[in-house]
Structure formats: structure tokens, C-alpha cells
Design an enzyme around this catalytic site. Structure first.
Site, PDB file in Angstrom:
ATOM      1  N   SER A  87       0.858  -1.187   0.000  1.00 46.96           N
ATOM      2  CA  SER A  87       0.000   0.000   0.000  1.00 46.96           C
ATOM      3  C   SER A  87       0.895   1.238   0.000  1.00 46.96           C
ATOM      4  O   SER A  87       1.654   1.453   0.949  1.00 46.96           O
ATOM      5  CB  SER A  87      -0.915   0.015   1.230  1.00 46.96           C
ATOM      6  N   LYS A 112      -2.565 -20.064  11.783  1.00 43.47           N
ATOM      7  CA  LYS A 112      -2.497 -21.227  12.673  1.00 43.47           C
ATOM      8  C   LYS A 112      -2.673 -22.562  11.948  1.00 43.47           C
ATOM      9  O   LYS A 112      -2.196 -23.599  12.427  1.00 43.47           O
ATOM     10  CB  LYS A 112      -3.549 -21.103  13.769  1.00 43.47           C
ATOM     11  N   SER A 140      -7.375 -19.646  22.221  1.00 45.00           N
ATOM     12  CA  SER A 140      -8.240 -18.467  22.279  1.00 45.00           C
ATOM     13  C   SER A 140      -9.160 -18.413  21.068  1.00 45.00           C
ATOM     14  O   SER A 140      -9.997 -17.528  20.950  1.00 45.00           O
ATOM     15  CB  SER A 140      -7.395 -17.188  22.342  1.00 45.00           C
TER      16      SER A 140
END
Length: 388
Positions: A87, A112, A140
Site C-alpha cells: 500500500s 495457525k 483463544s
């Protein structure tokens, strides 16, 4: 008498030949220098072996570039080769060229899946008779989704323990992949206790989110891909990679892969100030886990850096930068608005780090920097209060 034209022509031809040979040699060396990093990576892919740098700290690590290479082959049919995006607007704000590795576009919405898939596939290799065990983890959310997906792909039953405050989108995804979801209190102690109960009751094999060498090797494939992709598109190799840190598996794997493939590259950890156990540990020289679950918007980075990843991080990480909650939110929204990528706040931590005053001051000589956009599992309910 010798023929004058013959003599002159011979001498001229000889001199011209010398000049041509000199220029050809210089051009050859220039091309060789420009492509040396790319060539070494191509050799790694083609030959399956690459002599490691003679860095004693790197050579002593329990995970090697060979482990990362093996992981890349093992997982290639199960995960995406995620794109690298840039960007100009964000480059201008950072004062350097940034290359964003978009694990936000990875299967299950985060990096993951790489480590989970490598660990699960290695487990099935050890049970070639087909007597596969079930697997369990506590997470989590992102690793739980990834393990559920990886286990489903190879036909294993999976159990996932996750805090009851985990984003609903992550809880739902875990169930959709066919795993058994067990909710627990938002503390590492209760996560461990629930996981241990499943191991004892069901004989499950525990595959942690980051504290496992096969998981670390799988996450290292992020760096090997990133370096190759940037080398293919950009004449100048990366000077540094900025990596968000939670449990530390991704950071450890990237350290091993990046520093093996490109000696001299910097690897910098990025962490929320409210979850700064890596920062404190790095400066103290010993692991200092936080006593309680931190309350940061970067929900994927709340877990303490683990004891397996820590020795690798201690030896190989060059610096740790911490950023505040407002910085994380603003960086996350910047990527949403500018790059149209729906990253989660944990990925915004790395972006906030490269935009921080500390990085601009201390990293002024780092012109080409990779940033890992680690995931995109956004809890819309949680971000609604600051999305405006």
C-alpha cells in the site's frame, strides 16, 4: 614488413576482447549479487538441502530450516500460499516499503492452520497402521479452528478447550469443523485443567497452539514463502520482518526460517502493552509470564509466551516493540479502510508497530519490511464500540 592493417586489427581485436571480457564479468557478478538470495531459496526448493549459516545460535535450535522445508511439503495440499500485498499510502505513513503477508486470507482465517496441519500430518505418519488417536488443544480461538480443520481433513476427532469469552465467530467455526467444543474460564490454569481432563479421559494427544516443535516448523513456512515472494517481485530483499507475538510459535518459526535463508535479516516482535510478557522477558533475559489474563483488544495475543518458544525467541529475536490499545485500533481500521483487508486486532498489532514512533526512530535504516497480517477472525460485536 608486417601488414599495418593486420597489426592494428589484431591489437584492436585483442583490446576489444579484453574490455568485453571485463564488462561481461562485471555484469555477471552484478546479476549474481542481485539474485543471490533468490538463488539460495531456489536451491533449497530444488535440492532439498541448503547449508545453514554458521551462526552458533541458529545452529543449536531444536527447529531447523530442514524442518521448515519438510513442513512446507507436508502441508502444501492443505493450506493456501497467501499473497503479499503493498500500500503506497501506508508506505508513506511508515516512511519505508512495507510488504504485508496476508495470512488473513489463509484457510480458517489465520496462520495457525500451517502449524496445526504439520503437527496432525506428522501424527498420522507415526500411526501408519490407521489407528489414529484423537487430538485436543486449548486455544483463544484461531488455533482451535485450525486444529479442528486439520483433524477433519485427515479423519481425526478433535476436542477444543477455549475461554468462554472467545469470539462467537471462532466458537461457531470450531463446531462447524466437527470438533467438540469445551468452554472454560478465561485463565491459563483452567484451560490447562480442562485439557488435561480430556487427555486423561479420552487418551487424546495434546497439540498446543505454539509450544510444539512441529507447530513451530509449520509456522516457519510463512517466512520462507514471504522471502521468496518479495525476492521474486522486488530487487531489494527484506531488511526486517515484524511479527505479532502471543504464545510465540509463529515468531520462533519465522526467526529460524528467515535467519537461515537470509542471514542478517532482522526479526522484530510486536506486542500489546497490556500483554507485554515478551517485552519484559526480552529485556530481563528470562521468561516472565504475566500473572493474569490481560485485557487487550488483541484477543489472539492474550496468552503468555510459552517455555518451548522462549529459548528460540531469546536467541534470535532482534527487538520487541509494544503498542497501546488506541494504536492497535487505529492500525486495524487503517488496513480495513486502505487495503480493504478485514484483519483482526491481533494483526493490527504488527501494523501499529511499524507505524510507531519507536520503530521510525530505531528502524530508520530498515527500508524494506515485511509485516505478518496474522489473522482475520474479527468479532464484530466486540469491535462495534470502536469501529466508528
Amino acid at each position: 614488413m608486417p601488414d599495418y592493417d593486420f597489426v592494428v586489427g589484431t591489437v584492436t581485436g585483442f583490446v576489444t576482447g579484453i574490455i568485453f571480457l571485463y564488462l561481461t564479468t562485471k555484469m555477471s557478478k552484478s546479476k549474481e549479487n542481485a539474485r543471490c538470495v533468490s538463488t539460495s531459496r531456489n536451491q533449497l526448493k530444488q535440492n532439498g538441502n541448503l547449508k545453514l549459516p554458521s551462526d552458533s545460535k541458529l545452529l543449536k535450535q531444536p527447529v531447523s530450516i530442514q524442518d521448515v522445508q519438510d513442513a512446507a511439503k507436508r502441508i502444501q495440499n492443505y493450506v493456501h500460499r497467501t499473497p503479499v500485498m503493498t500500500s503506497r499510502r501506508v508506505d508513506k505513513m511508515a516512511g519505508r516499503n512495507l510488504f504485508f503477508k496476508c495470512e488473513v486470507l489463509q484457510r480458517t482465517g489465520s496462520f495457525k492452520i500451517r502449524g496445526a496441519t504439520n503437527a496432525v500430518c506428522k501424527l498420522t505418519e507415526k500411526h501408519s497402521d490407521g489407528s489414529y488417536p484423537c487430538v485436543v488443544t486449548h486455544s483463544s480461538g484461531n488455533h482451535g479452528q485450525s486444529l479442528a480443520c486439520a483433524a477433519h481433513q485427515v479423519g481425526l476427532k478433535a476436542y477444543v478447550v477455549l475461554p468462554k469469552i472467545a469470539p462467537l465467530c471462532k466458537q461457531k467455526a470450531i463446531e462447524e469443523y466437527g470438533a467438540v467444543k469445551i468452554l472454560c474460564e478465561p485463565s491459563e490454569q483452567d484451560r490447562e485443567a480442562q485439557k488435561d481432563k480430556i487427555v486423561e479421559t479420552n487418551g487424546a494427544v495434546y497439540i498446543p497452539s505454539s509450544q510444539h516443535y512441529d507447530v513451530i516448523a509449520g509456522q516457519g513456512t510463512i517466512a520462507s514463502e514471504l522471502l521468496e515472494q518479495v525476492s521474486d517481485e522486488n530487487n531489494n530483499p527484506l531488511d526486517a520482518i515484524v511479527v505479532p507475538i502471543g504464545g510465540g510459535g509463529m515468531l520462533a518459526g519465522i526467526c529460524v526460517a528467515a535467519k537461515s535463508l537470509q542471514p542478517g535479516i532482522k526479526v522484530i516482535a510486536a506486542e500489546p502493552k497490556l500483554a507485554d510478557d515478551c517485552y519484559q522477558s526480552f529485556h530481563a533475559g528470562t521468561r516472565l509470564p504475566l500473572p493474569k489474563y490481560p485485557d487487550t483488544v488483541a484477543d489472539g495475543l492474550k496468552i503468555n509466551m510459552g517455555p518451548v518458544a522462549w529459548p528460540i525467541i531469546k536467541d534470535l529475536v532482534d527487538d520487541v516493540i509494544v503498542v497501546g490499545e488506541d494504536e492497535i485500533k487505529e492500525a486495524t481500521k487503517l488496513v480495513w479502510n486502505t487495503m480493504k483487508l478485514c484483519i483482526e486486532p491481533s494483526a493490527g498489532v504488527g501494523v501499529a508497530a511499524v507505524l510507531s514512533d519507536q520503530f521510525k526512530k530505531e528502524g530508520s535504516n530498515l527500508k524494506n519490511v515485511g509485516v505478518i497480517l496474522c489473522g482475520g477472525n474479527v468479532d464484530l460485536a466486540a469491535v462495534s464500540s470502536w469501529i466508528a
